[in-house]
Design a protein around this motif. Structure first.
Motif: not given
Length: 269
Positions: A24-31, A219-233
Motif C-alpha cells: 500500500l503506497a502512502l503519502t502522509m496526506r493519503d494516510a 513492524t510495530r510502527a507499521g501495524m500501529e499506522l494500519l490500525s489507526a487507518m482501520n486497515r488489515d495489519l
C-alpha cells in the motif's frame, strides 16, 4: 493417520499459492485521508453518529412547536330496527307506515383534529438547547477528526523514521561482518590474536541484536499506522514521503495564541 501427510502438504501448497497482498503506497496526506474516510478510524464515525443523535434530539424537541394533527376514519355496515325506535306505531292515511327495519347500509365517519400551542416556553427552551447541542456535536466531531489526523501524522513519521533508520544499521552489520571475515583470515595467517576475533564476533552479535530491534520497531510502527487507518495489519506498507528538514519561521507568541484560540476545534468545543 495415512491422510495426515497429504493434508499437511495440501495446506502448505495452498498457502504458497495464495498471493501476497500488494504493498500500500502512502503519502502522509493519503494516510490521513484514509483514516478520515467512512471506512477509516472508528473514532470519526462515532463522532459523526453523535452529530446525528443531536439532530434527532432537536427534531424531537422542535416537534412540540409544530401543529399536532390527528385523523380518524371509521366505517360501519348496519341495519336499523325502526320498531324498536317507536316508528312502527305510526300509521299514515291509506294504510301506509314505516317498515320494520332499514338496511343494511354503509356509513363512514372521517374526522380531523388540529392542535397548536400558542406559547410553550419549555418547548422553546428545549429547541434552543437542541440547536446548541448540534453545534457542539459538530465542533466535537471536528475535534475528533483533528485528533485522528494528528495521531496518523505522528504514526506515519514514526514508521518512516523506523524504515529509514533500518538502512544504516543493516549497512553497519554488513561492515562488521566484513571486518570479522578479515580478522578471521588474519588470525588463520597468524597475524591477529584470538581475542580480536572474539571481540569482532561479539560486536557482530550486538549489531545483529540492534537490527532485530530495528526491524521489530519498523513492524510495530507499521501495524500501529494500519490500525489507526482501520486497515488489515498484514498489509505491506510503502511510505513514499521522505523525512526532509524544512526551516519554518515561528510566529510570535501572541500571534500563535490568537491563531490557536480561533482555529482549534477543541477550544471551540
Amino acid at each position: 493417520s495415512t491422510l495426515f501427510p497429504y493434508t499437511t502438504l495440501f495446506r502448505s501448497l495452498h498457502a504458497q499459492e495464495k498471493p501476497a497482498p500488494a504493498p500500500l503506497a502512502l503519502t502522509m496526506r493519503d494516510a490521513i485521508r484514509l483514516a478520515l474516510s467512512a471506512e477509516g478510524n472508528p473514532t470519526v464515525e462515532i463522532a459523526v453518529e453523535s452529530v446525528r443523535a443531536a439532530e434527532a434530539r432537536r427534531r424531537d424537541a422542535r416537534s412540540g412547536l409544530l401543529p399536532q394533527v390527528d385523523t380518524t376514519i371509521t366505517g360501519q355496515n348496519q341495519i336499523l330496527n325502526l320498531q324498536a325506535g317507536g316508528f312502527g306505531s305510526i300509521q299514515f292515511p291509506g294504510g301506509f307506515g314505516f317498515p320494520k327495519s332499514v338496511g343494511p347500509f354503509d356509513t363512514i365517519d372521517a374526522r380531523m383534529h388540529v392542535r397548536q400551542n400558542l406559547f410553550d416556553w419549555a418547548t422553546i427552551s428545549r429547541n434552543r438547547a437542541g440547536k446548541v447541542s448540534i453545534e457542539t456535536a459538530k465542533v466535537e466531531s471536528d475535534d475528533a477528526r483533528d485528533r485522528v489526523a494528528m495521531q496518523v501524522a505522528k504514526l506515519y513519521l514514526a514508521a518512516r523514521r523506523a524504515t529509514e533508520g533500518l538502512g544504516p544499521i543493516e549497512a553497519l552489520v554488513a561492515s562488521v561482518e566484513s571486518t570479522l571475515k578479515e580478522i578471521a583470515n588474519r588470525g588463520q595467517a597468524g597475524e591477529a590474536l584470538g581475542l580480536d576475533v572474539s571481540h569482532a564476533r561479539m560486536r557482530l552479535a550486538v549489531e545483529k541484536q540492534h537490527i532485530l530491534e530495528s526491524r521489530m520497531e519498523k513492524t510495530r510502527a507499521g501495524m500501529e499506522l494500519l490500525s489507526a487507518m482501520n486497515r488489515d495489519l498484514d498489509t505491506p506498507l510503502d511510505l513514499t514521503d521522505s523525512l526532509t528538514f524544512a526551516p519554518q519561521e515561528l510566529p510570535k507568541p501572541e500571534q500563535a495564541l490568537a491563531t490557536a484560540l480561533q482555529s482549534r476545534s477543541d477550544v471551540a468545543a
